[in-house]
Each structure stands twice: as structure tokens, then as C-alpha cells.
Design a protein around this motif. Sequence first.
Motif, PDB file in Angstrom:
ATOM      1  N   ASP A 196       0.839  -1.197   0.000  1.00 58.59           N
ATOM      2  CA  ASP A 196       0.000   0.000   0.000  1.00 58.59           C
ATOM      3  C   ASP A 196       0.874   1.248   0.000  1.00 58.59           C
ATOM      4  O   ASP A 196       0.634   2.187  -0.755  1.00 58.59           O
ATOM      5  N   HIS A 197       1.840   1.272   0.862  1.00 57.65           N
ATOM      6  CA  HIS A 197       2.800   2.381   0.872  1.00 57.65           C
ATOM      7  C   HIS A 197       4.090   1.940   1.525  1.00 57.65           C
ATOM      8  O   HIS A 197       4.163   0.863   2.117  1.00 57.65           O
ATOM      9  N   LEU A 198       5.087   2.784   1.371  1.00 56.75           N
ATOM     10  CA  LEU A 198       6.430   2.441   1.819  1.00 56.75           C
ATOM     11  C   LEU A 198       7.084   3.722   2.323  1.00 56.75           C
ATOM     12  O   LEU A 198       7.141   4.707   1.606  1.00 56.75           O
ATOM     13  N   VAL A 199       7.483   3.714   3.581  1.00 55.07           N
ATOM     14  CA  VAL A 199       7.906   4.954   4.233  1.00 55.07           C
ATOM     15  C   VAL A 199       9.409   5.000   4.406  1.00 55.07           C
ATOM     16  O   VAL A 199      10.028   4.021   4.854  1.00 55.07           O
ATOM     17  N   GLY A 200       9.998   6.140   4.060  1.00 47.57           N
ATOM     18  CA  GLY A 200      11.438   6.325   4.235  1.00 47.57           C
ATOM     19  C   GLY A 200      11.728   7.319   5.341  1.00 47.57           C
ATOM     20  O   GLY A 200      10.998   8.299   5.526  1.00 47.57           O
ATOM     21  N   GLN A 203      11.685   2.786   6.559  1.00 47.06           N
ATOM     22  CA  GLN A 203      11.237   2.575   7.938  1.00 47.06           C
ATOM     23  C   GLN A 203      10.165   1.500   8.012  1.00 47.06           C
ATOM     24  O   GLN A 203      10.194   0.642   8.863  1.00 47.06           O
ATOM     25  N   HIS A 204       9.148   1.600   7.138  1.00 44.62           N
ATOM     26  CA  HIS A 204       8.163   0.521   7.142  1.00 44.62           C
ATOM     27  C   HIS A 204       7.515   0.320   5.784  1.00 44.62           C
ATOM     28  O   HIS A 204       7.475   1.216   4.950  1.00 44.62           O
ATOM     29  N   LEU A 205       7.062  -0.908   5.617  1.00 36.97           N
ATOM     30  CA  LEU A 205       6.302  -1.311   4.437  1.00 36.97           C
ATOM     31  C   LEU A 205       4.894  -1.597   4.918  1.00 36.97           C
ATOM     32  O   LEU A 205       4.715  -2.319   5.900  1.00 36.97           O
ATOM     33  N   ALA A 206       3.891  -1.026   4.246  1.00 39.97           N
ATOM     34  CA  ALA A 206       2.507  -1.292   4.622  1.00 39.97           C
ATOM     35  C   ALA A 206       1.879  -2.215   3.587  1.00 39.97           C
ATOM     36  O   ALA A 206       1.937  -1.950   2.386  1.00 39.97           O
ATOM     37  N   PHE A 207       1.296  -3.316   4.068  1.00 39.35           N
ATOM     38  CA  PHE A 207       0.624  -4.280   3.192  1.00 39.35           C
ATOM     39  C   PHE A 207      -0.877  -4.119   3.327  1.00 39.35           C
ATOM     40  O   PHE A 207      -1.402  -4.045   4.438  1.00 39.35           O
ATOM     41  N   LEU A 252      -2.482  -1.601  11.761  1.00 41.22           N
ATOM     42  CA  LEU A 252      -1.719  -2.060  12.918  1.00 41.22           C
ATOM     43  C   LEU A 252      -0.255  -2.205  12.514  1.00 41.22           C
ATOM     44  O   LEU A 252       0.049  -2.568  11.371  1.00 41.22           O
ATOM     45  N   PHE A 253       0.610  -1.884  13.456  1.00 38.17           N
ATOM     46  CA  PHE A 253       2.049  -1.865  13.189  1.00 38.17           C
ATOM     47  C   PHE A 253       2.746  -2.965  13.967  1.00 38.17           C
ATOM     48  O   PHE A 253       2.429  -3.195  15.134  1.00 38.17           O
ATOM     49  N   THR A 254       3.707  -3.608  13.326  1.00 38.60           N
ATOM     50  CA  THR A 254       4.502  -4.603  14.050  1.00 38.60           C
ATOM     51  C   THR A 254       5.613  -3.892  14.810  1.00 38.60           C
ATOM     52  O   THR A 254       5.928  -2.737  14.535  1.00 38.60           O
ATOM     53  N   PHE A 290       6.702  -3.605   9.728  1.00 43.39           N
ATOM     54  CA  PHE A 290       5.592  -3.703   8.769  1.00 43.39           C
ATOM     55  C   PHE A 290       4.335  -3.067   9.348  1.00 43.39           C
ATOM     56  O   PHE A 290       4.180  -2.957  10.564  1.00 43.39           O
ATOM     57  N   GLU A 291       3.437  -2.682   8.445  1.00 47.37           N
ATOM     58  CA  GLU A 291       2.101  -2.225   8.823  1.00 47.37           C
ATOM     59  C   GLU A 291       1.101  -3.073   8.043  1.00 47.37           C
ATOM     60  O   GLU A 291       1.342  -3.400   6.884  1.00 47.37           O
ATOM     61  N   ILE A 292      -0.006  -3.400   8.682  1.00 43.79           N
ATOM     62  CA  ILE A 292      -1.097  -4.120   8.014  1.00 43.79           C
ATOM     63  C   ILE A 292      -2.268  -3.138   7.949  1.00 43.79           C
ATOM     64  O   ILE A 292      -2.729  -2.660   8.991  1.00 43.79           O
TER      65      ILE A 292
END
Length: 400
Positions: free
Chosen positions: A195-199, A279-283, A354-356, A367-369
Amino acid sequence: MTTATPNPASNPAQASTDPLELIDVDHVRFYVGNAKQAAYFYAQTFGFHISQVADLTTGSRDEADYLLTQGNIRIMLTTPLSKDHPAADEIRRFGDGVKDVAFTVHDATKAYEQALKNGGECGGEPREITDERGTVTVASIKTYGRCMHSFVSRTGDYALPNVKKGGEFMPVFRKMDSPVNEYNTKNPCGLKFVDHLVGNVEEGKMNYWVEWYENVMGFAMFKHFDDADISTEFSALMSKVMASGNHLIKMPINEPAEGKKKSQIQEYLEWHDMTPGVQHLAFRTDDELSSVAELRRRGVDFLSLPDSYYDIVWERVNKTLAAHGHEAVREDHDRIKKLGILVDADDEGYLLQLFTKPLQDRPTLFFEIISRRGSQSFGKGNFKALFEALEIEQERRGNL
Ligand code: FE2
């Protein structure tokens, strides 16, 4: 009940005159210390299929690559097989993490040349990986910190629609058969696409990278939060969201902001050799509750929020939804609380997320779901509650 926006990537774009038109997220490459073991972690905990491998047994002499797949998500885990492989030094400096966010394009060489013309810097000259079945062309440009964007174009058996159906990723890969894949088919986690990818970038560099994505990649600003929006008593960040032309992917860019205590972005940078990175990948999932329930059952370590979060969330969210003529959150409120899922709403609808906790020992990548019911934002209303939860974790790590 699936109202999620269809992944734009599921409809490969028609050939266009824009060489930087992105067709899909081809794959996200992680550099990891031990791909064989990491593959099992992501398979067991997040339900990825260990689909294909390239290693010594398939003729790959310098690195081992494991292709993990779920829905339209392709993660490539790469481990160096010698100290001279560039990944070896990066793993020493950064631990496990994201190296490359690769995009499928019509012509990788043309995309690369256009990006260079736009001011991009070479991260890898065009190279063709070919055999009698087809050709994969890859060319890369550098982005923030240790990361890069590869452009990938594919012909013959290696065309993306074939890969999506389980065909070989490129020459030298072979398909994997694993009991864990069978298990994951029977017990799906429901993750659909990135869905998105945060730097995270250094303080004062957010605007530089916002302009870089505009100029080099042809992205445009999507949403903007300032530090008044995203701050707790102790720490803050600033974030701007860049979106590709066709909204295939959104890439928020964070920088640390001044706070009384150490920003989580600063913590990331300090455990990442003061170097920007993902920083995170959101699925995306269509069913947040089922996905989170299954992931929890598998032992995924999620960030936990204080119970008090749910004392006020329903009023906040449902008020916003009503004000814009949207129906209230339809998922079972008690189950949402039991599963520890976060909720936010804006003028377009709501989202569940929700964030891991960090996925490796260093407090870096997580990751984020996420599931969207109209809302296209990123959970701004949760940032305060979230950052307070994050700070409890930072405190436990002695990093506040
Ligand atoms: Fe996110």
C-alpha cells in the motif's frame, strides 16, 4: 465485504510515451544476513510463500536470493556469499533491511536514461539477464541513503503476468517446494499488495527528497502533515507523502523534528549508521480483522496500545464519519479492541491499521497491516496514540 480500492497494479498499463510510467512494484529487495533462515521467518510469521530460489545449486555464485510471494507482493531476500559482495558491507553497517524498491516498467533502459536526465544518479547500469525463454532488463538509480530504485522490464516467459502466475522470476531461479507453502495456502494471511512504503531521512532533508521524487521520478505530493500534527510531548517528526503518477505506490518521507525526547526517526537513524532508509512497508488487506487474527496466531509481535485508546476512539472516528455522511465503522468494535487494531477516519471514510514491532533486533524496519474503507490517508489521528506507544518501546530499549 470488500470495498478496498482495486490494486492499480492489477491492470498493467498500456504502453505509453512516458518512460517512467510504473506498471507495478516488481519486487522489494531486502539485504539480509542469512536469506535461507529469514525466508522461513517471513513465511511462518507473515504467511509468505517461499516461491523461488537462486543459489549455488542453481548457478548463482555470488549471492543467494529467495523470492517470497503473497498476493501481488514480491519480496526478494538477498544474502551475499562472499565478503566482497556489496551487500556484505551494508549488512555490517545496517543489519537486515530494504535495499531496493524495484518497479516494473515498459523499458528499463529508457526509464533509467530518463531518470538520469531528470537528475538521478546511477545505482547500476542497464544489464540484461537472458536465456532462451526470455529477458529481464534491470537498471537502477540511487534514492535516499542506502536505498535504490531499480527499473525492471521483462519479456517472454519472464513477463510479469507469468511471474504472477508462478512462473520463474528470471534466469537462474528455480521453484521451491516447501511444506510451509502448503500450510500458508490453507491458512492465508490475506496480504494483497504494498500500500505504501515509508522512508526516514535526515533532519532538514525531507524537502530535498520530496523535490527529488517530483523531478527525477515524476511523483507528486499526496498529503502533508506538519510537526504540529505529528508530535507527542516528547518527540516529533515531519512527513510528506509522495505518490507515483498513477498512484501505484505512495511513499511518505519522514524527517526527525525537535522534541523533548529522542524522535523515533532519530532512533532509527542512530541504529542505521546515521543513514536514511526504509522505515516501514505497509501491506493492504481487504479484511483487517482476519489478517491480524491470523498474524497474531502465528506470533507476529505487534505494537500494543493502552486500553484507554478504545475509550475515545469510537467517538472520534464515528463523529468524523457522520460529519461527512459516511456509515460508522462496520467491523465488530469489540473484536477490533481485542485484536488491538487502530482506527482512523477522514472526509473520505475510514481505515484500520496495525504496526509490528521491529522485524530484526535493531529498531529499524517494521511492517504495517492496513485495510481501507474509503480513507486514503495514513492514520494521522492515530499518530499521537501510536507515538506514545512507540515511546514506551523506545524507553524499554534505553533509546529515549
Ligand atoms: Fe504507514
